[in-house]
Design an enzyme around this catalytic site. Sequence first.
Site, PDB file in Angstrom:
ATOM      1  CG  HIS A 121      13.730 -36.813  21.134  1.00 21.39           C
ATOM      2  ND1 HIS A 121      12.539 -37.173  21.709  1.00 21.39           N
ATOM      3  CD2 HIS A 121      14.676 -37.620  21.680  1.00 21.39           C
ATOM      4  CE1 HIS A 121      12.756 -38.158  22.571  1.00 21.39           C
ATOM      5  NE2 HIS A 121      14.053 -38.455  22.570  1.00 21.39           N
ATOM      6  CD  GLU A 122      18.391 -37.934  20.865  1.00 19.63           C
ATOM      7  OE1 GLU A 122      18.773 -37.833  22.039  1.00 19.63           O
ATOM      8  OE2 GLU A 122      17.727 -38.909  20.456  1.00 19.63           O
ATOM      9  CG  HIS A 173      17.030 -36.373  25.824  1.00 17.62           C
ATOM     10  ND1 HIS A 173      16.035 -36.642  26.733  1.00 17.62           N
ATOM     11  CD2 HIS A 173      16.841 -37.260  24.804  1.00 17.62           C
ATOM     12  CE1 HIS A 173      15.274 -37.645  26.287  1.00 17.62           C
ATOM     13  NE2 HIS A 173      15.747 -38.038  25.107  1.00 17.62           N
ATOM     14  CG  HIS A 209      12.117 -40.505  26.604  1.00 22.54           C
ATOM     15  ND1 HIS A 209      12.857 -41.636  26.703  1.00 22.54           N
ATOM     16  CD2 HIS A 209      12.678 -39.768  25.614  1.00 22.54           C
ATOM     17  CE1 HIS A 209      13.827 -41.607  25.809  1.00 22.54           C
ATOM     18  NE2 HIS A 209      13.742 -40.473  25.142  1.00 22.54           N
ATOM     19  CB  CYS A 210       6.975 -36.248  26.919  1.00 20.29           C
ATOM     20  SG  CYS A 210       5.323 -35.594  27.108  1.00 20.29           S
ATOM     21  CB  CYS A 245       5.135 -34.312  23.470  1.00 21.30           C
ATOM     22  SG  CYS A 245       6.551 -33.422  24.145  1.00 21.30           S
ATOM     23  CB  CYS A 247       3.243 -31.580  25.206  1.00 21.57           C
ATOM     24  SG  CYS A 247       4.142 -31.972  26.723  1.00 21.57           S
ATOM     25  CB  CYS A 280       7.886 -30.843  27.124  1.00 20.08           C
ATOM     26  SG  CYS A 280       7.721 -32.584  27.587  1.00 20.08           S
TER      27      CYS A 280
HETATM   28 ZN   LIG Z   1      15.071 -39.593  23.941  1.00 21.18          ZN
HETATM   29 ZN   LIG Z   2       5.917 -33.407  26.386  1.00 16.14          ZN
END
Ligand SMILES: [Zn+2]
Ligand SMILES: [Zn+2]
Length: 199
Positions: free
Chosen positions: A156-157, A160, A166-167, A172, A191, A194
């Site tokens: 996740h990080e 970025h 953010h999704c 996701c 997903c 993304c």
């Molecule tokens: Zn985040």
């Molecule tokens: Zn996504």
Amino acid sequence: MVIRALTLSLIFLICSSIDLVAKERDLKMAIVLVGVGEIDQEVVKVLKGDLNKIFGKQVWVGKGMPEPHYAFNKKREQYLSTVILNALMNEKEYKASEKILGIVDHDLYVPELNFVFGEASQRVAVISLTRLRQEFYNLPQDQSLFHKRALTEAVHELGHTYGLGHCGDPRCVMFFSNRLTDTDRKGSEFCTKCKSKLR
Ligand SMILES: [Zn+2]
Ligand SMILES: [Zn+2]
């Protein structure tokens, strides 16, 4: 006919060498894992292998940094993640093309939230392992769940740092985790939308 075949194979050759150069350049744009303070080396090893598979980038373990006493807030008994991000950003030994993922085993916060699992800014990110362990919630230890959660937060990080926001898809990895159940539900996969933005 012969000339046409030759031209075609020449074009193919040029294209494949361009492809090779792109792949090589991609590999050089590595991800660096940096332990900030004392860190479980087992989880670093797991992250190194899994992040390499997910992002297709070279992942290496950088020199660890000292305990982030400078980020400790006595009142909250937590560590301000932005200050740790800045410390990582100021490390001179990493190349501008490299993404840096700091790993901390202290509870992190930003002023407007009770806690954060991690934070990212530009090419630098940080995650905390503290709230990813079952023991934090007085539950029996579960190493494989702990590793899965650490991977989800790391992806996740790092997402970025590759420019993803953010999704809205709760399945996701780029969905914002408000609580651990969000992290457990979404897992570490992007997903389709993304994934295509990442490429
Ligand atoms: Zn985040
Ligand atoms: Zn996504």
